[in-house]
Scaffold this active site. Structure first.
Site, PDB file in Angstrom:
ATOM      1  CD  GLU A   1      -0.333   1.871   0.232  1.00  0.00           C
ATOM      2  OE1 GLU A   1      -1.454   1.916  -0.308  1.00  0.00           O
ATOM      3  OE2 GLU A   1       0.549   2.712  -0.004  1.00  0.00           O
TER       4      GLU A   1
ATOM      5  CG  ASP B   1      -2.828   7.929   7.756  1.00  0.00           C
ATOM      6  OD1 ASP B   1      -3.071   9.123   8.019  1.00  0.00           O
ATOM      7  OD2 ASP B   1      -3.185   7.389   6.690  1.00  0.00           O
TER       8      ASP B   1
ATOM      9  CG  ASP C   1      -3.050   2.322  -3.334  1.00  0.00           C
ATOM     10  OD1 ASP C   1      -3.931   2.833  -2.612  1.00  0.00           O
ATOM     11  OD2 ASP C   1      -1.919   2.020  -2.893  1.00  0.00           O
TER      12      ASP C   1
ATOM     13  CG  HIS D   1      -4.390   3.876   0.423  1.00  0.00           C
ATOM     14  ND1 HIS D   1      -3.172   4.101  -0.171  1.00  0.00           N
ATOM     15  CD2 HIS D   1      -4.805   5.088   0.859  1.00  0.00           C
ATOM     16  CE1 HIS D   1      -2.870   5.387  -0.081  1.00  0.00           C
ATOM     17  NE2 HIS D   1      -3.835   6.003   0.533  1.00  0.00           N
TER      18      HIS D   1
HETATM   19  C1  GLP Z   1      -2.990   9.472   1.994  1.00  0.00           C
HETATM   20  C2  GLP Z   1      -3.695   9.259   3.313  1.00  0.00           C
HETATM   21  C3  GLP Z   1      -5.123   8.821   3.134  1.00  0.00           C
HETATM   22  C4  GLP Z   1      -5.823   9.734   2.147  1.00  0.00           C
HETATM   23  C5  GLP Z   1      -5.109   9.636   0.806  1.00  0.00           C
HETATM   24  C6  GLP Z   1      -5.774  10.446  -0.279  1.00  0.00           C
HETATM   25  O1  GLP Z   1      -2.507   8.305   1.448  1.00  0.00           O
HETATM   26  N1  GLP Z   1      -3.017   8.304   4.117  1.00  0.00           N
HETATM   27  O2  GLP Z   1      -5.787   8.836   4.382  1.00  0.00           O
HETATM   28  O3  GLP Z   1      -7.173   9.354   2.007  1.00  0.00           O
HETATM   29  O4  GLP Z   1      -3.793  10.116   1.006  1.00  0.00           O
HETATM   30  O5  GLP Z   1      -5.297  11.747  -0.299  1.00  0.00           O
HETATM   31  P1  GLP Z   1      -5.912  12.921  -1.130  1.00  0.00           P
HETATM   32  O6  GLP Z   1      -7.120  13.342  -0.373  1.00  0.00           O
HETATM   33  O7  GLP Z   1      -4.852  13.989  -1.111  1.00  0.00           O
HETATM   34  O8  GLP Z   1      -6.215  12.414  -2.474  1.00  0.00           O
END
Ligand code: GLP
Length: 263
Positions: free
Chosen positions: A143, A67, A136, A138
């Protein structure tokens, strides 16, 4: 799902890097799906180490990132593209022609999304998709409420995601409201999936997606529909699971069934 619980973040990172390295060694032209966020940072550092110390070769590997924020140019300091170059690509022998990250400043995100899907197909599909998990529940930026059939597309970010990711920006207002993200349908087509999570703040969502019902409200639970998923957690992230003893027994006795699992 295979659930591997490791004592801490360091071990989570080492274990997941070894899993990725093993797939690259098995298939030099692996198509590797990659994630951003804090979670995979040390996994990528471990991969760099394996590349430098053991010669793990990325020259034929194709990567597709999950993404990117809409509105951010590829070299914007908060772009996922820059994150990937800083944390992984520039430290290994990645071939830039085989590196794909959604383009956040494209004029036509819908058309771009279709093109991205086509590139994944042309590359032969994703062999191994690395995922983190959002607060959340995802995966990528799918989402709550995202369709399990969704493909790469534009997605509006949920309030909690904007707040969670505000730590990377100067102020919460700077966090983009939209992203281009692979869909759940796209992710489920990967041949193998590796989800990594650490920290107590992920404990609830990890328990929900691993042991709770399949629901679009926790989009990571879609992984229950996939036939080859490995989840590597640290103990704090695993602290709300109820079948820990079983997962640990399987982890420690895997050699008894390894042939059957093909892992
Ligand atoms: C973002 C990304 C996800 C990732 C999530 C968790 O939302 N789009 O791909 O898994 O963050 O991030 P973190 O690893 O910083 O908790």
């Amino acid at each position: 799902m295979e659930i591997i619980i490791t004592p801490d973040y360091e071990q989570m990172s080492k274990t997941s890097a070894r899993i990725i390295a093993r797939e690259i060694k098995k298939k030099h032209d692996l198509v590797l799906g990659l994630a951003t966020g804090d979670t995979p940072v040390e996994t990528y550092q471990e991969l760099v180490k394996i590349h430098k110390e053991e010669g793990l070769d990325f020259s034929k590997v194709t990567t597709f990132n999950l993404d990117e924020y809409i509105g951010l140019a590829p070299l914007h300091k908060n772009s996922y593209n820059l994150f990937m170059w800083e944390n992984l690509f520039k430290h290994i022998n990645a071939n830039s022609e085989n590196v794909y990250v959604p383009q956040g400043n494209t004029d036509d995100p819908e058309e771009f999304s279709q093109w991205y899907e086509e590139q994944i197909k042309k590359a032969g599909g994703i062999d191994l998709q690395v995922l983190g998990i959002g607060g959340d529940g995802h995966i990528a930026f799918n989402e709550p409420g995202s369709s399990f059939a969704s493909r790469t597309r534009v997605k509006a970010l949920y309030k909690q995601t904007i707040e969670d990711n505000a730590r990377f920006f100067e102020k919460v207002e700077d966090v983009p409201r939209f992203a281009i993200t692979m869909g759940i349908g796209t992710i489920l087509e990967a041949r193998k999936i590796l989800l990594i999570a650490n920290g107590e703040n992920k404990a609830d969502v990890c328990a929900q997606f691993i042991e709770g019902p399949v629901s679009s409200q926790i989009t990571a639970s879609a992984l229950q529909l996939h036939s080859y998923v490995t989840v590597v957690l640290d103990e704090p992230a695993a602290s709300k699971l109820t079948r820990t003893e079983y997962y640990n027994w399987v982890r420690d006795n895997k050699h008894l069934v390894q042939k059957k699992l093909g892992r």
